[in-house]
Design an enzyme around this catalytic site. Structure first.
Site, mmCIF file in Angstrom:
data_model
loop_
_atom_site.group_PDB
_atom_site.id
_atom_site.type_symbol
_atom_site.label_atom_id
_atom_site.label_comp_id
_atom_site.label_asym_id
_atom_site.label_seq_id
_atom_site.Cartn_x
_atom_site.Cartn_y
_atom_site.Cartn_z
ATOM 1 N N GLY A 1 0.836 -1.195 0.000
ATOM 2 C CA GLY A 1 0.000 0.000 0.000
ATOM 3 C C GLY A 1 0.877 1.253 0.000
ATOM 4 O O GLY A 1 2.053 1.220 0.372
ATOM 5 N N CYS A 2 0.278 2.356 -0.419
ATOM 6 C CA CYS A 2 1.051 3.590 -0.589
ATOM 7 C C CYS A 2 1.529 4.149 0.751
ATOM 8 O O CYS A 2 2.727 4.383 0.948
ATOM 9 C CB CYS A 2 0.210 4.615 -1.345
ATOM 10 S SG CYS A 2 -1.491 4.770 -0.760
ATOM 11 N N TYR A 3 0.614 4.373 1.689
ATOM 12 C CA TYR A 3 1.045 4.866 2.998
ATOM 13 C C TYR A 3 1.951 3.825 3.664
ATOM 14 O O TYR A 3 2.926 4.175 4.341
ATOM 15 C CB TYR A 3 -0.135 5.043 3.952
ATOM 16 C CG TYR A 3 -1.189 6.063 3.696
ATOM 17 C CD1 TYR A 3 -0.930 7.433 3.845
ATOM 18 C CD2 TYR A 3 -2.489 5.679 3.414
ATOM 19 C CE1 TYR A 3 -1.954 8.369 3.709
ATOM 20 C CE2 TYR A 3 -3.514 6.606 3.274
ATOM 21 C CZ TYR A 3 -3.251 7.949 3.416
ATOM 22 O OH TYR A 3 -4.262 8.855 3.287
ATOM 23 N N ALA A 4 1.611 2.553 3.510
ATOM 24 C CA ALA A 4 2.393 1.490 4.171
ATOM 25 C C ALA A 4 3.838 1.484 3.680
ATOM 26 O O ALA A 4 4.766 1.184 4.439
ATOM 27 C CB ALA A 4 1.740 0.137 3.940
ATOM 28 N N THR A 5 4.051 1.832 2.402
ATOM 29 C CA THR A 5 5.417 1.939 1.872
ATOM 30 C C THR A 5 6.185 3.023 2.624
ATOM 31 O O THR A 5 7.295 2.808 3.118
ATOM 32 C CB THR A 5 5.359 2.280 0.363
ATOM 33 O OG1 THR A 5 4.778 1.169 -0.327
ATOM 34 C CG2 THR A 5 6.730 2.571 -0.216
#
Ligand SMILES: NC(=O)C1=CN([C@@H]2O[C@H](COP(=O)(O)OP(=O)(O)OC[C@H]3O[C@@H](n4cnc5c(N)ncnc54)[C@H](OP(=O)(O)O)[C@@H]3O)[C@@H](O)[C@H]2O)C=CC1
Ligand SMILES: CC(=O)N[C@@H](CCC(=O)OP(=O)(O)O)C(=O)O
Length: 318
Positions: free
Chosen positions: A131-135
Protein backbone atom coordinates in the site's frame (compact mmCIF):
# COMPACT_ATOMS: atom_id res chain seq x y z
CA UNK A 1 14.39 -10.43 -25.58
CA UNK A 2 11.52 -8.07 -24.78
CA UNK A 3 9.11 -9.42 -22.17
CA UNK A 4 5.36 -8.87 -22.44
CA UNK A 5 2.81 -7.66 -19.93
CA UNK A 6 -0.97 -7.67 -19.61
CA UNK A 7 -2.71 -5.03 -17.47
CA UNK A 8 -6.11 -5.52 -15.81
CA UNK A 9 -7.66 -2.24 -14.66
CA UNK A 10 -5.93 -0.17 -17.34
CA UNK A 11 -8.34 2.77 -17.06
CA UNK A 12 -7.61 3.39 -13.37
CA UNK A 13 -5.17 5.92 -11.90
CA UNK A 14 -2.48 3.34 -11.22
CA UNK A 15 -3.06 1.39 -14.44
CA UNK A 16 -2.59 4.64 -16.36
CA UNK A 17 0.68 5.45 -14.56
CA UNK A 18 2.02 1.98 -15.19
CA UNK A 19 1.16 2.15 -18.91
CA UNK A 20 2.97 5.50 -19.09
CA UNK A 21 6.10 4.04 -17.46
CA UNK A 22 6.03 1.00 -19.73
CA UNK A 23 6.10 3.30 -22.77
CA UNK A 24 9.67 4.17 -21.70
CA UNK A 25 10.77 0.61 -20.84
CA UNK A 26 12.88 -1.20 -23.46
CA UNK A 27 12.67 -4.64 -21.91
CA UNK A 28 9.00 -4.92 -21.01
CA UNK A 29 6.16 -4.13 -23.38
CA UNK A 30 2.46 -3.68 -22.68
CA UNK A 31 0.70 -6.01 -25.12
CA UNK A 32 -2.75 -6.69 -23.59
CA UNK A 33 -5.11 -4.61 -21.46
CA UNK A 34 -8.52 -5.06 -19.89
CA UNK A 35 -10.93 -2.89 -17.99
CA UNK A 36 -14.53 -2.93 -16.82
CA UNK A 37 -15.65 -0.20 -19.24
CA UNK A 38 -14.50 0.68 -22.75
CA UNK A 39 -14.21 -2.92 -23.97
CA UNK A 40 -13.48 -2.97 -27.72
CA UNK A 41 -12.10 0.57 -27.73
CA UNK A 42 -8.42 1.34 -28.39
CA UNK A 43 -6.55 1.78 -25.11
CA UNK A 44 -5.06 4.91 -26.66
CA UNK A 45 -8.52 6.52 -26.58
CA UNK A 46 -8.13 6.47 -22.77
CA UNK A 47 -4.35 6.75 -22.39
CA UNK A 48 -2.42 8.92 -24.85
CA UNK A 49 0.89 7.08 -24.31
CA UNK A 50 -0.51 3.54 -24.77
CA UNK A 51 0.70 1.44 -27.73
CA UNK A 52 -1.54 2.11 -30.77
CA UNK A 53 -2.43 -1.55 -31.37
CA UNK A 54 -3.94 -2.41 -27.96
CA UNK A 55 -7.71 -2.82 -27.76
CA UNK A 56 -9.36 -3.00 -24.33
CA UNK A 57 -10.61 -6.50 -23.60
CA UNK A 58 -13.18 -7.74 -21.15
CA UNK A 59 -11.61 -8.25 -17.74
CA UNK A 60 -12.94 -11.73 -16.99
CA UNK A 61 -10.34 -14.08 -15.49
CA UNK A 62 -11.06 -16.53 -18.32
CA UNK A 63 -10.04 -13.93 -20.93
CA UNK A 64 -6.95 -12.89 -18.99
CA UNK A 65 -5.91 -16.56 -18.65
CA UNK A 66 -5.62 -16.80 -22.47
CA UNK A 67 -3.11 -13.94 -22.74
CA UNK A 68 0.31 -15.11 -23.99
CA UNK A 69 2.26 -12.78 -21.69
CA UNK A 70 5.19 -13.04 -19.27
CA UNK A 71 3.46 -11.03 -16.54
CA UNK A 72 0.01 -9.83 -15.53
CA UNK A 73 -0.64 -6.80 -13.30
CA UNK A 74 -3.93 -6.48 -11.44
CA UNK A 75 -4.72 -2.79 -10.86
CA UNK A 76 -8.24 -3.39 -9.54
CA UNK A 77 -10.07 -2.46 -6.35
CA UNK A 78 -9.60 -4.68 -3.30
CA UNK A 79 -11.42 -8.01 -3.22
CA UNK A 80 -11.18 -9.02 -6.90
CA UNK A 81 -7.75 -10.67 -7.16
CA UNK A 82 -8.58 -14.23 -6.07
CA UNK A 83 -10.51 -15.06 -9.25
CA UNK A 84 -7.39 -14.24 -11.30
CA UNK A 85 -4.97 -15.95 -8.93
CA UNK A 86 -7.13 -19.09 -9.23
CA UNK A 87 -6.79 -19.34 -13.01
CA UNK A 88 -3.22 -17.99 -13.43
CA UNK A 89 -1.54 -21.02 -11.90
CA UNK A 90 0.86 -23.74 -13.01
CA UNK A 91 4.42 -23.76 -14.32
CA UNK A 92 3.58 -21.72 -17.44
CA UNK A 93 1.56 -19.09 -15.60
CA UNK A 94 2.74 -15.49 -15.94
CA UNK A 95 4.26 -13.59 -13.05
CA UNK A 96 1.35 -12.00 -11.20
CA UNK A 97 1.62 -8.62 -9.45
CA UNK A 98 -1.43 -7.56 -7.47
CA UNK A 99 -1.75 -3.88 -6.54
CA UNK A 100 -4.64 -4.42 -4.17
CA UNK A 101 -4.44 -5.33 -0.50
CA UNK A 102 -5.81 -8.85 -1.09
CA UNK A 103 -2.57 -10.82 -0.63
CA UNK A 104 -0.37 -8.52 1.45
CA UNK A 105 -0.71 -10.80 4.49
CA UNK A 106 -0.55 -14.11 2.62
CA UNK A 107 2.70 -16.03 3.25
CA UNK A 108 2.34 -17.76 -0.12
CA UNK A 109 2.76 -14.42 -1.85
CA UNK A 110 5.91 -12.31 -1.88
CA UNK A 111 5.53 -8.87 -0.31
CA UNK A 112 6.93 -6.47 -2.89
CA UNK A 113 8.84 -3.81 -0.96
CA UNK A 114 12.22 -4.12 -2.75
CA UNK A 115 14.22 -2.01 -0.29
CA UNK A 116 13.38 -4.57 2.42
CA UNK A 117 12.70 -7.83 0.58
CA UNK A 118 14.74 -7.68 -2.62
CA UNK A 119 16.16 -11.19 -2.39
CA UNK A 120 12.73 -12.80 -2.08
CA UNK A 121 11.27 -10.77 -4.97
CA UNK A 122 13.94 -11.87 -7.44
CA UNK A 123 12.29 -14.66 -9.40
CA UNK A 124 9.02 -14.55 -7.40
CA UNK A 125 5.85 -15.60 -9.26
CA UNK A 126 3.14 -13.96 -7.11
CA UNK A 127 3.84 -10.53 -5.70
CA UNK A 128 1.62 -8.38 -3.48
CA UNK A 129 2.48 -4.73 -4.13
CA UNK A 130 2.50 -2.74 -0.87
CA UNK A 131 0.00 0.00 0.00
CA UNK A 132 1.05 3.59 -0.59
CA UNK A 133 1.04 4.87 3.00
CA UNK A 134 2.39 1.49 4.17
CA UNK A 135 5.42 1.94 1.87
CA UNK A 136 6.25 5.34 3.40
CA UNK A 137 5.67 4.19 6.97
CA UNK A 138 7.88 1.11 6.65
CA UNK A 139 10.75 2.95 4.98
CA UNK A 140 10.43 5.77 7.52
CA UNK A 141 10.45 3.51 10.58
CA UNK A 142 12.79 0.65 9.56
CA UNK A 143 16.13 2.37 10.35
CA UNK A 144 15.06 2.78 13.99
CA UNK A 145 13.80 -0.77 14.59
CA UNK A 146 15.66 -2.10 17.60
CA UNK A 147 15.78 1.36 19.17
CA UNK A 148 12.04 1.86 19.65
CA UNK A 149 10.43 2.13 23.08
CA UNK A 150 6.86 1.84 21.79
CA UNK A 151 4.72 2.18 18.66
CA UNK A 152 5.67 4.99 16.26
CA UNK A 153 2.74 7.28 15.44
CA UNK A 154 2.29 8.25 11.79
CA UNK A 155 0.17 11.23 10.78
CA UNK A 156 -0.49 10.83 7.06
CA UNK A 157 -1.94 13.15 4.44
CA UNK A 158 -2.69 11.89 0.94
CA UNK A 159 -3.72 13.50 -2.31
CA UNK A 160 -7.15 12.40 -3.42
CA UNK A 161 -5.92 10.19 -6.29
CA UNK A 162 -5.23 7.74 -3.45
CA UNK A 163 -8.96 7.12 -3.24
CA UNK A 164 -9.18 5.81 -6.83
CA UNK A 165 -11.75 6.78 -9.46
CA UNK A 166 -14.97 5.41 -7.93
CA UNK A 167 -16.72 8.57 -6.67
CA UNK A 168 -16.59 9.07 -2.90
CA UNK A 169 -16.23 12.04 -0.52
CA UNK A 170 -12.50 11.23 -0.41
CA UNK A 171 -11.98 11.98 -4.10
CA UNK A 172 -14.56 14.75 -4.51
CA UNK A 173 -12.59 17.96 -5.23
CA UNK A 174 -15.58 20.11 -4.16
CA UNK A 175 -15.86 18.41 -0.78
CA UNK A 176 -12.10 18.69 -0.33
CA UNK A 177 -11.75 22.33 -1.42
CA UNK A 178 -10.13 24.37 1.43
CA UNK A 179 -10.48 21.25 3.52
CA UNK A 180 -8.61 18.35 5.18
CA UNK A 181 -10.53 15.17 5.81
CA UNK A 182 -9.45 12.73 8.56
CA UNK A 183 -10.74 9.16 8.11
CA UNK A 184 -10.19 5.62 9.42
CA UNK A 185 -9.01 7.05 12.76
CA UNK A 186 -8.27 3.58 14.06
CA UNK A 187 -7.62 0.32 12.27
CA UNK A 188 -6.67 1.55 8.77
CA UNK A 189 -5.48 -1.40 6.73
CA UNK A 190 -2.07 0.18 6.19
CA UNK A 191 -1.59 0.38 9.97
CA UNK A 192 -1.97 -3.37 10.13
CA UNK A 193 0.12 -3.89 6.99
CA UNK A 194 3.05 -1.76 8.20
CA UNK A 195 2.91 -3.30 11.69
CA UNK A 196 2.85 -6.81 10.23
CA UNK A 197 5.79 -6.33 7.86
CA UNK A 198 7.89 -4.32 10.32
CA UNK A 199 7.08 -6.88 12.99
CA UNK A 200 6.53 -3.88 15.28
CA UNK A 201 3.28 -2.08 16.12
CA UNK A 202 2.75 1.32 14.52
CA UNK A 203 -0.20 3.69 14.84
CA UNK A 204 -1.48 5.53 11.79
CA UNK A 205 -4.11 8.22 11.19
CA UNK A 206 -4.84 9.07 7.54
CA UNK A 207 -6.16 12.31 6.08
CA UNK A 208 -7.01 13.30 2.53
CA UNK A 209 -6.31 16.79 1.15
CA UNK A 210 -7.33 18.81 -1.93
CA UNK A 211 -4.16 18.10 -3.95
CA UNK A 212 -4.26 15.27 -6.50
CA UNK A 213 -1.14 13.21 -5.87
CA UNK A 214 1.48 12.78 -3.15
CA UNK A 215 1.66 11.63 0.46
CA UNK A 216 3.24 13.32 3.47
CA UNK A 217 3.79 11.30 6.64
CA UNK A 218 5.00 12.88 9.88
CA UNK A 219 6.17 10.00 12.06
CA UNK A 220 6.86 10.39 15.77
CA UNK A 221 9.10 7.66 17.21
CA UNK A 222 9.63 6.98 20.93
CA UNK A 223 13.22 5.87 21.55
CA UNK A 224 14.63 3.54 24.19
CA UNK A 225 17.67 5.78 24.69
CA UNK A 226 18.55 9.41 23.93
CA UNK A 227 19.96 10.06 20.48
CA UNK A 228 21.80 13.05 18.98
CA UNK A 229 20.80 14.30 15.55
CA UNK A 230 24.07 13.26 13.82
CA UNK A 231 23.52 9.64 14.91
CA UNK A 232 19.91 9.72 13.78
CA UNK A 233 20.89 11.12 10.38
CA UNK A 234 23.76 8.63 10.06
CA UNK A 235 21.41 5.69 10.71
CA UNK A 236 19.09 6.71 7.91
CA UNK A 237 21.92 7.55 5.52
CA UNK A 238 23.62 4.19 6.20
CA UNK A 239 20.50 2.09 5.74
CA UNK A 240 19.61 3.77 2.43
CA UNK A 241 23.10 4.53 1.09
CA UNK A 242 22.69 2.10 -1.81
CA UNK A 243 19.00 2.74 -2.49
CA UNK A 244 18.49 5.16 -5.40
CA UNK A 245 14.74 5.26 -4.73
CA UNK A 246 15.09 6.37 -1.10
CA UNK A 247 16.60 9.80 -0.60
CA UNK A 248 17.60 11.00 2.87
CA UNK A 249 17.74 14.80 3.09
CA UNK A 250 18.74 17.35 5.72
CA UNK A 251 15.65 19.54 5.41
CA UNK A 252 11.94 18.85 5.73
CA UNK A 253 10.56 17.41 2.48
CA UNK A 254 7.32 18.92 1.22
CA UNK A 255 4.65 16.96 -0.54
CA UNK A 256 4.36 19.25 -3.56
CA UNK A 257 7.89 18.22 -4.57
CA UNK A 258 6.93 14.52 -4.38
CA UNK A 259 4.47 14.64 -7.28
CA UNK A 260 5.90 12.90 -10.32
CA UNK A 261 8.98 11.55 -8.50
CA UNK A 262 9.77 7.84 -8.27
CA UNK A 263 11.55 7.95 -4.93
CA UNK A 264 10.65 8.26 -1.28
CA UNK A 265 12.19 11.29 0.42
CA UNK A 266 12.98 11.05 4.14
CA UNK A 267 13.89 14.19 6.08
CA UNK A 268 13.06 16.27 9.11
CA UNK A 269 15.00 13.86 11.27
CA UNK A 270 14.81 15.91 14.45
CA UNK A 271 15.36 14.39 17.86
CA UNK A 272 14.70 15.68 21.37
CA UNK A 273 16.19 13.25 23.85
CA UNK A 274 14.13 10.05 23.37
CA UNK A 275 11.65 11.54 20.89
CA UNK A 276 12.44 11.50 17.16
CA UNK A 277 10.37 12.95 14.33
CA UNK A 278 10.80 11.92 10.70
CA UNK A 279 8.98 13.30 7.65
CA UNK A 280 8.45 11.04 4.64
CA UNK A 281 7.06 12.07 1.25
CA UNK A 282 6.30 10.00 -1.82
CA UNK A 283 4.05 9.98 -4.84
CA UNK A 284 1.24 7.55 -4.01
CA UNK A 285 0.78 6.68 -7.69
CA UNK A 286 4.51 6.04 -8.32
CA UNK A 287 6.65 4.66 -5.46
CA UNK A 288 3.32 4.09 -3.69
CA UNK A 289 2.05 1.96 -6.59
CA UNK A 290 3.23 1.94 -10.26
CA UNK A 291 7.01 2.53 -9.93
CA UNK A 292 7.16 -0.03 -7.14
CA UNK A 293 5.19 -2.51 -9.28
CA UNK A 294 7.74 -1.96 -12.05
CA UNK A 295 10.66 -2.56 -9.64
CA UNK A 296 8.93 -5.80 -8.66
CA UNK A 297 8.23 -6.87 -12.25
CA UNK A 298 11.85 -6.20 -13.22
CA UNK A 299 13.15 -8.22 -10.26
CA UNK A 300 10.77 -11.10 -10.90
CA UNK A 301 11.58 -11.23 -14.62
CA UNK A 302 15.36 -10.93 -14.17
CA UNK A 303 15.57 -7.41 -15.65
CA UNK A 304 17.54 -4.53 -14.08
CA UNK A 305 15.47 -3.41 -11.10
CA UNK A 306 15.09 0.22 -12.07
CA UNK A 307 14.71 -0.18 -15.82
CA UNK A 308 11.90 2.17 -16.82
CA UNK A 309 12.05 3.88 -13.41
CA UNK A 310 14.23 6.99 -13.76
CA UNK A 311 15.99 7.80 -10.50
CA UNK A 312 18.59 10.46 -11.16
CA UNK A 313 16.44 13.55 -10.48
CA UNK A 314 17.91 16.24 -8.25
CA UNK A 315 16.92 16.00 -4.55
CA UNK A 316 13.51 17.46 -3.61
CA UNK A 317 15.01 19.48 -0.77
CA UNK A 318 18.22 19.75 1.22
N1 LIG B 1 -4.52 5.17 -6.09
C1 LIG B 1 -3.45 4.93 -5.32
O1 LIG B 1 -2.76 5.86 -4.87
C2 LIG B 1 -3.05 3.54 -4.98
C3 LIG B 1 -3.84 2.46 -5.29
N2 LIG B 1 -3.47 1.21 -4.93
C4 LIG B 1 -4.32 0.07 -5.25
O2 LIG B 1 -4.26 -0.16 -6.66
C5 LIG B 1 -5.50 -0.64 -7.13
C6 LIG B 1 -5.99 0.28 -8.26
O3 LIG B 1 -6.13 1.57 -7.72
P1 LIG B 1 -6.59 2.82 -8.60
O4 LIG B 1 -5.93 2.80 -9.91
O5 LIG B 1 -6.46 4.00 -7.73
O6 LIG B 1 -8.13 2.48 -8.78
P2 LIG B 1 -9.13 3.14 -9.79
O7 LIG B 1 -10.40 3.25 -9.07
O8 LIG B 1 -8.55 4.39 -10.36
O9 LIG B 1 -9.21 2.06 -10.96
C7 LIG B 1 -9.80 0.84 -10.81
C8 LIG B 1 -9.72 0.05 -12.09
O10 LIG B 1 -10.40 -1.14 -11.82
C9 LIG B 1 -11.48 -1.31 -12.72
N3 LIG B 1 -12.60 -1.96 -12.03
C10 LIG B 1 -13.01 -3.20 -12.25
N4 LIG B 1 -14.01 -3.55 -11.45
C11 LIG B 1 -14.26 -2.48 -10.69
C12 LIG B 1 -15.19 -2.26 -9.66
N5 LIG B 1 -16.06 -3.20 -9.25
N6 LIG B 1 -15.19 -1.05 -9.08
C13 LIG B 1 -14.30 -0.10 -9.46
N7 LIG B 1 -13.39 -0.29 -10.45
C14 LIG B 1 -13.37 -1.48 -11.05
C15 LIG B 1 -11.78 0.06 -13.23
O11 LIG B 1 -12.36 -0.12 -14.50
P3 LIG B 1 -13.17 1.03 -15.30
O12 LIG B 1 -12.35 2.28 -15.17
O13 LIG B 1 -13.17 0.50 -16.67
O14 LIG B 1 -14.51 1.12 -14.67
C16 LIG B 1 -10.41 0.69 -13.28
O15 LIG B 1 -9.75 0.29 -14.47
C17 LIG B 1 -6.44 -0.67 -5.91
O16 LIG B 1 -6.43 -1.94 -5.35
C18 LIG B 1 -5.78 0.32 -4.95
O17 LIG B 1 -6.09 0.04 -3.63
C19 LIG B 1 -2.30 0.97 -4.31
C20 LIG B 1 -1.47 1.98 -3.99
C21 LIG B 1 -1.79 3.37 -4.28
C1 LIG C 1 -6.94 8.80 0.11
C2 LIG C 1 -7.29 7.34 0.18
O1 LIG C 1 -8.45 6.99 0.28
N1 LIG C 1 -6.30 6.48 0.13
C3 LIG C 1 -6.47 5.05 0.17
C4 LIG C 1 -5.14 4.40 -0.02
C5 LIG C 1 -5.10 3.56 -1.27
C6 LIG C 1 -4.24 2.35 -1.16
O2 LIG C 1 -3.07 2.28 -1.40
O3 LIG C 1 -4.85 1.40 -0.58
P1 LIG C 1 -4.91 -0.18 -0.81
O4 LIG C 1 -4.35 -0.72 0.44
O5 LIG C 1 -6.34 -0.46 -0.94
O6 LIG C 1 -4.11 -0.49 -2.01
C7 LIG C 1 -7.05 4.55 1.49
O7 LIG C 1 -6.79 5.13 2.52
O8 LIG C 1 -7.68 3.49 1.46
Amino acid sequence: MTRTLGLVGARGHVGGELARLLAGHDGLRLTRAASRQGVGEPLRAHLAHAPADIVLEDMSPETVATWPVDAVVLALPNGLAAAYADVLTGPRAPVLVDLSADYRFDPEWTYGLPERHRAQIRGARKIANPGCYATGIQLGVAPLLGLLAGPPQAFGVSGYSGAGTTPSPRNDPERLRDNLMPYALTGHLHEREASHHLDHAVRFVPHVAPFFRGISLTITLPLARPLERPELLARYRDVYADEPLVRVVDGVPEVRAAAGRHDVVIGGLQVDDCHAVVVVTLDNLLKGAASQALQNLNLALGLPERQGVPHDDPPAVG
